[in-house]
Design a protein around this motif. Structure first.
Motif, mmCIF file in Angstrom:
data_model
loop_
_atom_site.group_PDB
_atom_site.id
_atom_site.type_symbol
_atom_site.label_atom_id
_atom_site.label_comp_id
_atom_site.label_asym_id
_atom_site.label_seq_id
_atom_site.Cartn_x
_atom_site.Cartn_y
_atom_site.Cartn_z
ATOM 1 N N SER A 79 0.828 -1.206 0.000
ATOM 2 C CA SER A 79 0.000 0.000 0.000
ATOM 3 C C SER A 79 0.864 1.258 0.000
ATOM 4 C CB SER A 79 -0.936 -0.007 1.218
ATOM 5 O OG SER A 79 -0.197 -0.099 2.425
ATOM 6 N N SER A 80 1.979 1.233 0.715
ATOM 7 C CA SER A 80 2.851 2.414 0.750
ATOM 8 C C SER A 80 3.486 2.673 -0.615
ATOM 9 C CB SER A 80 3.926 2.273 1.826
ATOM 10 O OG SER A 80 4.774 1.179 1.569
ATOM 11 N N GLU A 83 0.877 4.367 -2.651
ATOM 12 C CA GLU A 83 0.779 5.774 -2.251
ATOM 13 C C GLU A 83 1.920 6.588 -2.858
ATOM 14 O OE1 GLU A 83 -1.322 4.684 2.033
ATOM 15 O OE2 GLU A 83 0.802 5.218 1.954
ATOM 16 N N TYR A 118 -5.402 3.652 -2.589
ATOM 17 C CA TYR A 118 -4.085 4.017 -2.064
ATOM 18 C C TYR A 118 -3.346 4.964 -3.005
ATOM 19 C CZ TYR A 118 -4.550 0.600 1.679
ATOM 20 O OH TYR A 118 -4.973 -0.072 2.795
ATOM 21 N N HIS A 121 -4.805 8.302 -2.436
ATOM 22 C CA HIS A 121 -4.417 8.749 -1.097
ATOM 23 C C HIS A 121 -3.024 9.392 -1.130
ATOM 24 C CE1 HIS A 121 -4.639 8.926 3.205
ATOM 25 N NE2 HIS A 121 -3.710 8.011 3.428
ATOM 26 N N PHE A 160 -10.127 7.143 3.874
ATOM 27 C CA PHE A 160 -8.996 7.871 3.296
ATOM 28 C C PHE A 160 -9.147 9.375 3.501
ATOM 29 C CE2 PHE A 160 -8.392 4.083 0.367
ATOM 30 C CZ PHE A 160 -7.172 3.710 0.920
ATOM 31 N N LYS A 477 -3.250 3.558 11.551
ATOM 32 C CA LYS A 477 -3.034 2.191 11.094
ATOM 33 C C LYS A 477 -2.834 1.243 12.278
ATOM 34 C CE LYS A 477 -2.460 -0.722 7.635
ATOM 35 N NZ LYS A 477 -3.631 -1.135 6.836
#
Length: 484
Positions: A79-80, A83, A118, A121, A160, A477
């Motif tokens: 997910s990072s 992003e 994501y 986001h 989000f 998180k």
């Protein structure tokens, strides 16, 4: 340049709009054929031969009116990383003449959850700018319309957006100058969060004196501004389960007091309230996304100024806990604010755990730079949760030692303890060791020294320099993965 996101059900392949489509990391285009006109598809195939496919984002001008952007997604992507791709997209097009794009969510791989959410986001987080005091503010908008069936669900959109709003609120608070966001104004802003569904209680100096919070009050007594303890409660569960507790240092400006700081870089001390801003932004996020937990956020708000009534080196104060503290250096003030706030939080709310955040020591920057926050804790489970969560959202923490052998460095001849270690060395650890003395009932506790993380002069993956909002996403998180 701000970002506006809209959601649309369908998009015709023949629509003359700037299209964003997802492909695999080899840029295989066969799956895109049904989403592009024949002319666009053939043009992309031809232009792709001259492009560097090692890049993660490629753009093609297929006509004077239409740009096609391909975003490559590898088989296993976090997910990072998604992003960061969104942030990269923003950087690529923030200065472009093209300000309107359509993201086709149907091109995103089905085996990876919530790619578009994501991606957007990261794009939104990167777009933040603090331009409140600029005469010529940017009026441009990057408009992103999302079509297709793989859009984030309404629940995910709310989540989000809530995290973005909380992060941006934290960044706004940290970015404000000290003449605007002094403790009086800060307390007013926190009180305004009642509209988001938070229960707010503000303790002023009169109430703090009655409670015996002399450690906190001593820090602010040289300022013409008030000193406060602000309490924010979010009750997302109907039962009376123990809340999660978050405590923040809110020194709105830190001159060092009588132990005056050097003039060079003192202007940066507007962000000495960043720990409290993280707690405020987090509580706003929890309320906005209707988090299914009970939580309390408590911040001590003071201004550390020299003056005729200022605290002196050599003063001894009695904290809320009853323990006495000898003030050897008035610039070691954050730990005094937190000392009273920590004991109060533990005694009043009996929480499942306490996490405190503070721009507490310059020593942590020497140790960890701007890559990790320093983590000090009395609990292995809580520490592991924070470390693992930090890796997921790229707001990383590094555990540092606590040990009774450090106690001798803060024991005082004249009081129960002194507020600084004059022997030298272990500056961040002795500060944390000091704080640990105010956790009286062995509540799981973690201290995050975020001095190197709260503000960035050169920017990061999801921010463009200035206040980072570090900690809001980390703690959201942590809660989402382990406590909801």
């Amino acid at each position: 340049m701000s970002v506006q996101i809209n959601y649309n059900k369908t998009l015709s392949p023949n629509s003359s709009v700037n299209k964003v489509l997802f492909v695999d990391d080899k840029y295989k285009t066969l799956g895109l054929k049904k989403h592009l006109s024949n002319k666009e598809y053939n043009c992309v195939l031809d232009l792709l031969k001259s492009k560097d496919i090692k890049k993660k984002i490629l753009s093609f001008e297929v006509s004077s009116k239409v740009k096609i952007v391909l975003v490559s997604i590898k088989k296993e992507i976090s997910s990072s990383e998604l992003e960061n791709l969104g942030a990269k997209f923003y950087d690529n097009f923030k200065k472009s003449q093209i300000k309107n794009f359509n993201i086709n969510s149907d091109t995103s791989p089905k085996n990876i959850n919530n790619i578009v959410g994501y991606f957007l986001h990261g794009l939104k987080l990167k777009s933040y700018r603090f331009e409140k005091y600029k005469s010529n503010k940017s009026k441009e908008h990057l408009i992103v319309t999302v079509s297709g069936k793989n859009k984030p669900s309404l629940k995910e959109q709310i989540k989000f957006k809530a995290i973005e709003e909380g992060t941006f609120y934290t960044r706004d608070l940290v970015s404000e100058p000290g003449n605007v966001l002094h403790p009086d104004e800060y307390a007013r802003r926190i009180n305004s969060l009642k509209k988001d569904g938070l229960k707010i209680n503000i303790y002023d100096e009169k109430k703090l004196k009655k409670l015996g919070m002399n450690a906190l009050l001593g820090v602010g007594q040289g300022s013409i501004r008030g000193s406060y303890l602000a309490v924010m409660e979010w009750n997302g569960l109907k039962n009376n389960s123990k809340p999660l507790a978050f405590v923040g240092k809110g020194v709105c400006f830190d001159t060092g007091g009588i132990s005056l700081k050097p003039a060079k870089f003192m202007e940066d001390m507007t962000y000495d309230m960043a720990g409290s801003a993280v707690v405020v932004g987090l509580m706003k996020s929890l309320a906005k996304r209707k988090a299914k937990i009970n939580a309390v956020g408590i911040v001590g708000l003071v201004e550390n100024m020299p003056g005729g009534n200022a605290q002196r080196p050599g003063d001894i104060v009695k904290s809320y806990s009853g323990k006495t503290i000898e003030i050897l250096n008035t610039d070691a003030e954050g730990r005094l604010v937190l000392a009273d706030a920590l004991t109060y939080t533990e005694e009043k709310y009996k929480p499942q755990f306490i996490v405190d955040l503070a721009t507490l020591t310059g020593a942590i920057i020497v140790s960890l730079g701007s890559e990790y926050a320093g983590l000090f804790s009395n609990d292995d489970k809580l520490s592991k949760h924070l470390i693992d969560t930090g890796e997921k959202v790229e707001e990383k923490v590094w555990r540092m030692p606590l040990n009774k052998n450090f106690d001798k460095l803060i024991d005082s001849k004249n009081a129960d303890m002194q507020n600084i270690n004059y022997v030298g060395g272990a500056g961040s650890t002795t500060a944390a060791q000091f704080l640990q003395r105010f956790i009286l009932k062995k509540t799981p506790w973690a201290h995050l020294d975020i001095a190197g993380m709260a503000f960035s002069k050169y920017g990061g993956a999801l921010n463009s320099g200035g206040a980072t909002g570090y900690g809001v996403r980390l703690l959201n998180k942590l809660i989402e993965d382990n406590y909801e």
